[in-house]
Design a protein around this motif. Structure first.
Motif, PDB file in Angstrom:
ATOM      1  N   SER A 101       0.870  -1.232   0.191  1.00 28.86           N
ATOM      2  CA  SER A 101      -0.062   0.264   0.147  1.00 28.86           C
ATOM      3  C   SER A 101       0.662   1.483  -0.015  1.00 28.86           C
ATOM      4  O   SER A 101       0.438   2.738  -0.042  1.00 28.86           O
ATOM      5  CB  SER A 101      -1.067   0.132   0.858  1.00 28.86           C
ATOM      6  OG  SER A 101      -0.433   0.048   1.879  1.00 28.86           O
TER       7      SER A 101
ATOM      8  N   TYR B 156      -1.480   6.096  -7.456  1.00 27.87           N
ATOM      9  CA  TYR B 156      -1.200   4.799  -7.433  1.00 27.87           C
ATOM     10  C   TYR B 156      -0.772   4.049  -5.987  1.00 27.87           C
ATOM     11  O   TYR B 156      -0.128   4.481  -5.620  1.00 27.87           O
ATOM     12  CB  TYR B 156      -0.820   3.755  -8.579  1.00 27.87           C
ATOM     13  CG  TYR B 156      -1.643   4.524 -10.228  1.00 27.87           C
ATOM     14  CD1 TYR B 156      -3.158   4.005 -10.146  1.00 27.87           C
ATOM     15  CD2 TYR B 156      -0.581   5.149 -10.613  1.00 27.87           C
ATOM     16  CE1 TYR B 156      -3.194   4.118 -11.503  1.00 27.87           C
ATOM     17  CE2 TYR B 156      -2.179   6.092 -11.724  1.00 27.87           C
ATOM     18  CZ  TYR B 156      -2.590   4.919 -11.915  1.00 27.87           C
ATOM     19  OH  TYR B 156      -3.354   5.617 -13.419  1.00 27.87           O
ATOM     20  N   ARG B 157      -0.583   2.861  -5.232  1.00 27.17           N
ATOM     21  CA  ARG B 157      -0.227   2.220  -4.520  1.00 27.17           C
ATOM     22  C   ARG B 157       0.444   1.081  -5.232  1.00 27.17           C
ATOM     23  O   ARG B 157      -0.314   0.943  -5.832  1.00 27.17           O
ATOM     24  CB  ARG B 157      -1.557   1.307  -3.888  1.00 27.17           C
ATOM     25  CG  ARG B 157      -2.549   2.374  -3.014  1.00 27.17           C
ATOM     26  CD  ARG B 157      -1.138   3.992  -2.614  1.00 27.17           C
ATOM     27  NE  ARG B 157      -1.742   4.613  -1.515  1.00 27.17           N
ATOM     28  CZ  ARG B 157      -2.242   4.879  -0.459  1.00 27.17           C
ATOM     29  NH1 ARG B 157      -2.063   3.880   0.378  1.00 27.17           N
ATOM     30  NH2 ARG B 157      -3.477   6.095   0.067  1.00 27.17           N
TER      31      ARG B 157
ATOM     32  N   ASP C 166      -1.705  -2.274  -7.415  1.00 28.42           N
ATOM     33  CA  ASP C 166      -2.112  -1.794  -7.980  1.00 28.42           C
ATOM     34  C   ASP C 166      -2.026  -2.201  -9.276  1.00 28.42           C
ATOM     35  O   ASP C 166      -2.843  -3.176 -10.233  1.00 28.42           O
ATOM     36  CB  ASP C 166      -3.133  -0.293  -8.251  1.00 28.42           C
ATOM     37  CG  ASP C 166      -3.242   0.238  -6.784  1.00 28.42           C
ATOM     38  OD1 ASP C 166      -4.447  -0.214  -6.619  1.00 28.42           O
ATOM     39  OD2 ASP C 166      -2.922   1.845  -6.990  1.00 28.42           O
TER      40      ASP C 166
ATOM     41  N   SER D 271      -4.368  -5.014 -10.697  1.00 28.60           N
ATOM     42  CA  SER D 271      -4.805  -4.806 -12.626  1.00 28.60           C
ATOM     43  C   SER D 271      -4.508  -5.850 -13.295  1.00 28.60           C
ATOM     44  O   SER D 271      -5.926  -6.389 -14.127  1.00 28.60           O
ATOM     45  CB  SER D 271      -4.671  -3.325 -12.526  1.00 28.60           C
ATOM     46  OG  SER D 271      -4.741  -2.733 -12.062  1.00 28.60           O
TER      47      SER D 271
ATOM     48  N   HIS E 253      -7.576   1.202   0.998  1.00 28.30           N
ATOM     49  CA  HIS E 253      -7.194   1.972  -0.199  1.00 28.30           C
ATOM     50  C   HIS E 253      -8.565   0.430  -0.764  1.00 28.30           C
ATOM     51  O   HIS E 253      -8.837   1.147  -2.201  1.00 28.30           O
ATOM     52  CB  HIS E 253      -5.844   0.990  -0.186  1.00 28.30           C
ATOM     53  CG  HIS E 253      -5.432   1.162  -2.140  1.00 28.30           C
ATOM     54  ND1 HIS E 253      -6.072   2.364  -2.833  1.00 28.30           N
ATOM     55  CD2 HIS E 253      -5.295   0.033  -2.980  1.00 28.30           C
ATOM     56  CE1 HIS E 253      -5.732   2.179  -4.296  1.00 28.30           C
ATOM     57  NE2 HIS E 253      -5.193   1.047  -3.869  1.00 28.30           N
TER      58      HIS E 253
ATOM     59  N   TRP F 180     -12.177  -2.488  -9.089  1.00 33.33           N
ATOM     60  CA  TRP F 180     -11.647  -3.104  -9.768  1.00 33.33           C
ATOM     61  C   TRP F 180     -12.148  -4.930 -10.138  1.00 33.33           C
ATOM     62  O   TRP F 180     -12.416  -5.430 -10.694  1.00 33.33           O
ATOM     63  CB  TRP F 180     -10.088  -4.041  -9.051  1.00 33.33           C
ATOM     64  CG  TRP F 180      -8.947  -3.357  -8.823  1.00 33.33           C
ATOM     65  CD1 TRP F 180      -7.595  -3.040  -9.451  1.00 33.33           C
ATOM     66  CD2 TRP F 180      -9.117  -2.840  -7.253  1.00 33.33           C
ATOM     67  NE1 TRP F 180      -6.611  -2.313  -8.259  1.00 33.33           N
ATOM     68  CE2 TRP F 180      -7.611  -1.713  -7.278  1.00 33.33           C
ATOM     69  CE3 TRP F 180      -9.548  -2.478  -6.227  1.00 33.33           C
ATOM     70  CZ2 TRP F 180      -6.941  -1.007  -6.456  1.00 33.33           C
ATOM     71  CZ3 TRP F 180      -9.152  -1.089  -5.614  1.00 33.33           C
ATOM     72  CH2 TRP F 180      -7.340  -0.805  -5.241  1.00 33.33           C
TER      73      TRP F 180
ATOM     74  N   THR G  62      -6.659   1.800  -9.298  1.00 34.77           N
ATOM     75  CA  THR G  62      -6.582   2.288  -7.822  1.00 34.77           C
ATOM     76  C   THR G  62      -7.724   2.831  -7.677  1.00 34.77           C
ATOM     77  O   THR G  62      -9.294   3.120  -8.320  1.00 34.77           O
ATOM     78  CB  THR G  62      -5.807   3.127  -8.463  1.00 34.77           C
ATOM     79  OG1 THR G  62      -5.277   3.464  -6.620  1.00 34.77           O
ATOM     80  CG2 THR G  62      -6.247   4.750  -8.863  1.00 34.77           C
ATOM     81  N   LYS G  63      -7.662   3.298  -6.066  1.00 29.34           N
ATOM     82  CA  LYS G  63      -9.338   3.972  -4.990  1.00 29.34           C
ATOM     83  C   LYS G  63      -9.892   5.286  -6.185  1.00 29.34           C
ATOM     84  O   LYS G  63      -8.267   6.298  -6.231  1.00 29.34           O
ATOM     85  CB  LYS G  63      -9.056   3.678  -3.762  1.00 29.34           C
ATOM     86  CG  LYS G  63      -9.752   4.538  -2.864  1.00 29.34           C
ATOM     87  CD  LYS G  63      -9.563   4.678  -1.828  1.00 29.34           C
ATOM     88  CE  LYS G  63      -9.790   5.375  -0.700  1.00 29.34           C
ATOM     89  NZ  LYS G  63      -9.855   4.923   0.418  1.00 29.34           N
TER      90      LYS G  63
END
Length: 381
Positions: free
Chosen positions: A29, A36-37, A40, A44, A68, A75, A271-272
């Motif tokens: 995270s 982004y983290r 991700d 993805s 997150h 997703w 991403t969130k």
């Protein structure tokens, strides 16, 4: 599409060289590329391949990771059949082995409908089409398929990563470590494909023999017993296993070729989302070759840097070759070069932070640089 595959993210990753950024969060995270983290990218890749069931096995300091990921909606994993499952999101001291963690959540594997699994870690940053990897795995009739990239590690970016010794048919003969000898090696991307039943057998065997420090060891010990093949990946790859490599990986995004490959080829990176306004650039500011996220106020100079959401850079401040996390404030006349600032850091007026490209200076979350400098001066007296 891989509807009969289950994605598994094993977050039992070595964070010993990242403590400045992972003190209160898992590596998965940590913010990267501004908005982004780290997690991700692999998550993805799973979703882009059509995987509908993903299990994430973490261990410690997972509050930021849970915040997150949420229900998995960004997703498309907030679903009734399958979806996102997060296990052991609590602080346990001492941490248990990942074999035991998988065993403690065996019901997930029994209840999930897929018959194959893709097991990966989060610290490897890459963009891959898992449909092609799965097709190779099935056509070759492998018991296990590992993913690797042939590299000549001149910068030490994969130091201590696993390396595969292969025969002419890409069968794995043995597994070693990258020693930094500047020779071409087959670096493991810590990504494995196998049948779910085989994975379950590995878990039970690891618990029964009580000798495995990690699940990877179970797989590596089987290379002479099972058909373990290797799939060669030829795209961009980086391993976030140290502060130095985190800095280098982050700066790679300023290369247009890398940016195109990661974000515009082979599906999106999800991403969130954050409902922040566009960044405001004030008269007199200067921005050169930088990536700036939404919600920022830019009044100073930014060069070759990555700026996360909600950062304010005031008049006369200069930020060069640096990475700034969310909600930081760079006051008037401050100067930053080769620096990494975690979230909510305040650099007070006129202060200078200068690191080295190989050893960037890191300021931990929520610190005020004036106080840090004062403490450092007192400790030298």
């Amino acid at each position: 599409m891989l509807a009969n595959y289950i994605g598994i993210l094993n977050l039992n990753e070595d964070e010993s060289n990242l403590k400045s950024l992972t003190m209160n969060r898992p590596l998965a995270s940590v913010i990267i590329f501004g908005r982004y983290r780290v997690i991700d990218f692999i998550l993805s890749d799973f979703v882009n391949a059509g995987i509908k069931t993903v299990g994430i096995f973490g261990q410690t300091h997972s509050r930021s990771l849970i915040d997150h990921l949420g229900t998995g909606k960004p997703w498309d994993l907030d679903r009734k059949m399958g979806g996102l499952f997060i296990f052991n999101y609590c602080l346990e001291n001492p941490p248990i082995s990942d074999v035991k963690l998988l065993k403690n959540n065996m019901e997930f594997f029994h209840r999930s409908s897929g018959d194959h699994v893709i097991l990966a870690s989060s610290r490897m940053i890459y963009k891959i089409d898992f449909n092609k990897v799965a097709k190779y795995h099935e056509e070759m009739g492998n018991d296990i398929t590992v993913v690797y990239k042939k590299v000549k590690d001149e910068e030490g970016r994969f130091l201590n990563c696993d390396v595969f010794n292969l025969d002419e048919n890409n069968k794995v003969l043995s597994v070693g470590k990258v020693l930094g000898l500047n020779v071409s090696v087959n670096v493991s991307m810590e990504t494995f494909i196998m049948k779910k039943d085989l994975l379950v057998d590995f878990i039970y065997e690891g618990i029964e023999k009580n000798k495995h420090g990690s699940f990877k060891e179970c797989i590596y010990e089987s290379v002479n017993k099972l058909k373990v093949g290797a799939y060669e990946y030829k795209g961009y790859l980086s391993c976030v296993n140290s502060i130095k490599n985190y800095y280098i990986t982050s700066m790679d995004i300023l290369d247009l070729r890398v940016r195109k490959e990661l974000f515009f080829e082979g599906g999106k990176v999800y991403t969130k989302t954050n409902d922040s306004p566009p960044t405001k650039y004030y008269e007199g500011c200067e921005v050169e070759n930088s990536l700036i996220s939404n919600g920022c106020l830019i009044k100073g100079k930014v060069k070759n840097s990555i700026i996360s959401r909600g950062v304010e850079i005031k008049e006369g401040a200069v930020v060069e070759d640096s990475i700034i996390f969310s909600n930081c404030i760079i006051e008037r006349g401050a100067f930053l070069k080769n620096a990494i600032l975690d979230k909510n850091v305040i650099v007070e007026e006129g202060k200078k932070l200068i690191g080295d490209k190989k050893f960037p200076i890191v300021i931990e979350k929520g610190e005020i640089v004036e106080n840090l400098l004062r403490k450092a001066g007192e400790s030298r007296k």
